[in-house]
Design a protein around this motif. Structure first.
Motif, short mmCIF file in Angstrom:
data_model
loop_
_atom_site.label_atom_id
_atom_site.label_comp_id
_atom_site.label_asym_id
_atom_site.label_seq_id
_atom_site.Cartn_x
_atom_site.Cartn_y
_atom_site.Cartn_z
N PHE A 26 6.62 72.69 18.48
CA PHE A 26 6.07 73.97 18.00
C PHE A 26 6.82 74.40 16.74
O PHE A 26 7.58 75.36 16.76
N PRO A 27 6.62 73.70 15.61
CA PRO A 27 7.39 74.01 14.40
C PRO A 27 7.04 75.34 13.75
O PRO A 27 7.83 75.88 12.98
N ASN A 28 5.87 75.89 14.05
CA ASN A 28 5.46 77.17 13.47
C ASN A 28 5.93 78.37 14.26
O ASN A 28 5.71 79.50 13.86
N GLY A 29 6.53 78.13 15.43
CA GLY A 29 7.01 79.22 16.27
C GLY A 29 5.88 79.81 17.10
O GLY A 29 4.92 79.13 17.45
N GLY A 62 15.89 77.49 12.82
CA GLY A 62 15.24 78.66 12.25
C GLY A 62 13.83 78.93 12.73
O GLY A 62 13.11 79.69 12.12
N VAL A 63 13.40 78.30 13.82
CA VAL A 63 12.06 78.51 14.36
C VAL A 63 12.13 79.63 15.40
O VAL A 63 12.84 79.51 16.41
N ALA A 64 11.42 80.72 15.16
CA ALA A 64 11.41 81.86 16.08
C ALA A 64 10.34 81.62 17.14
O ALA A 64 9.14 81.66 16.86
N ILE A 65 10.77 81.35 18.37
CA ILE A 65 9.85 81.03 19.47
C ILE A 65 10.07 82.03 20.59
O ILE A 65 11.20 82.33 20.96
N THR A 66 8.97 82.54 21.14
CA THR A 66 9.02 83.34 22.36
C THR A 66 8.65 82.42 23.51
O THR A 66 7.55 81.89 23.55
N VAL A 67 9.59 82.21 24.42
CA VAL A 67 9.42 81.25 25.51
C VAL A 67 9.19 81.99 26.82
O VAL A 67 9.94 82.91 27.15
N ALA A 78 0.94 75.96 27.31
CA ALA A 78 1.14 75.34 26.01
C ALA A 78 2.08 74.14 26.11
O ALA A 78 1.88 73.12 25.44
N MET A 79 3.10 74.25 26.95
CA MET A 79 4.03 73.13 27.15
C MET A 79 3.33 71.95 27.82
O MET A 79 3.58 70.80 27.47
N ALA A 80 2.45 72.24 28.77
CA ALA A 80 1.71 71.17 29.45
C ALA A 80 0.74 70.49 28.48
O ALA A 80 0.59 69.27 28.49
N ASP A 81 0.09 71.27 27.63
CA ASP A 81 -0.83 70.70 26.64
C ASP A 81 -0.09 69.84 25.61
O ASP A 81 -0.62 68.85 25.13
N ALA A 82 1.15 70.24 25.28
CA ALA A 82 1.94 69.48 24.31
C ALA A 82 2.59 68.25 24.93
O ALA A 82 3.15 67.43 24.21
N GLY A 83 2.56 68.14 26.25
CA GLY A 83 3.14 66.98 26.92
C GLY A 83 4.61 67.11 27.24
O GLY A 83 5.26 66.12 27.58
N LEU A 84 5.17 68.32 27.15
CA LEU A 84 6.57 68.52 27.48
C LEU A 84 6.81 68.55 28.98
O LEU A 84 7.88 68.16 29.45
N ILE A 85 5.84 69.07 29.74
CA ILE A 85 5.94 69.11 31.20
C ILE A 85 4.68 68.50 31.79
O ILE A 85 3.66 68.40 31.12
#
Length: 103
Positions: free
Chosen positions: A32-35, A66-71, A42-49
């Motif tokens: 998720f480089p755009n934050g 420097g990537v601002a992510i709300t997790v 979203a994590m499941a769709d990206a293949g992380l989980i």
């Protein structure tokens, strides 16, 4: 003496053990480089989980660069939370479903 009494008895497996899916902070920044907001779907769709229904924990391994992510996850390590907030992001804890609530 019978064989089952002669062999050593080892181990204990708790019925309350929670098996978390682990996600690294560096993997979040890479996928998720755009934050933005990153939740379990979203994590499941990206293949992380593997599944958005299983408990997930974020660990501190890697840099956000420097990537601002709300997790939005079930658990997060203290160092991972510190690293996410230092990059300008936020952490929201999603309550885990208990076995009684799922039934």
């Amino acid at each position: 003496m019978p064989l089952q009494r002669r062999t050593p008895k080892r181990g204990f497996k708790s019925h309350r053990h929670i098996d978390f899916q682990l996600v690294k902070v560096g993997d979040l920044a890479e996928r998720f480089p755009n934050g933005g907001t990153v939740d379990l779907d979203a994590m499941a769709d990206a293949g992380l989980i593997k599944s958005a229904k299983r408990p997930t924990k974020v660990l501190c391994d890697g840099d956000l660069e420097g990537v601002a992510i709300t997790v939005k996850v079930h658990k997060v390590s203290a160092s991972a939370k510190q690293k996410i907030e230092a990059a300008g992001g936020a952490v929201e804890i999603v309550p885990m479903m208990t076995v009684e609530a799922a039934a």
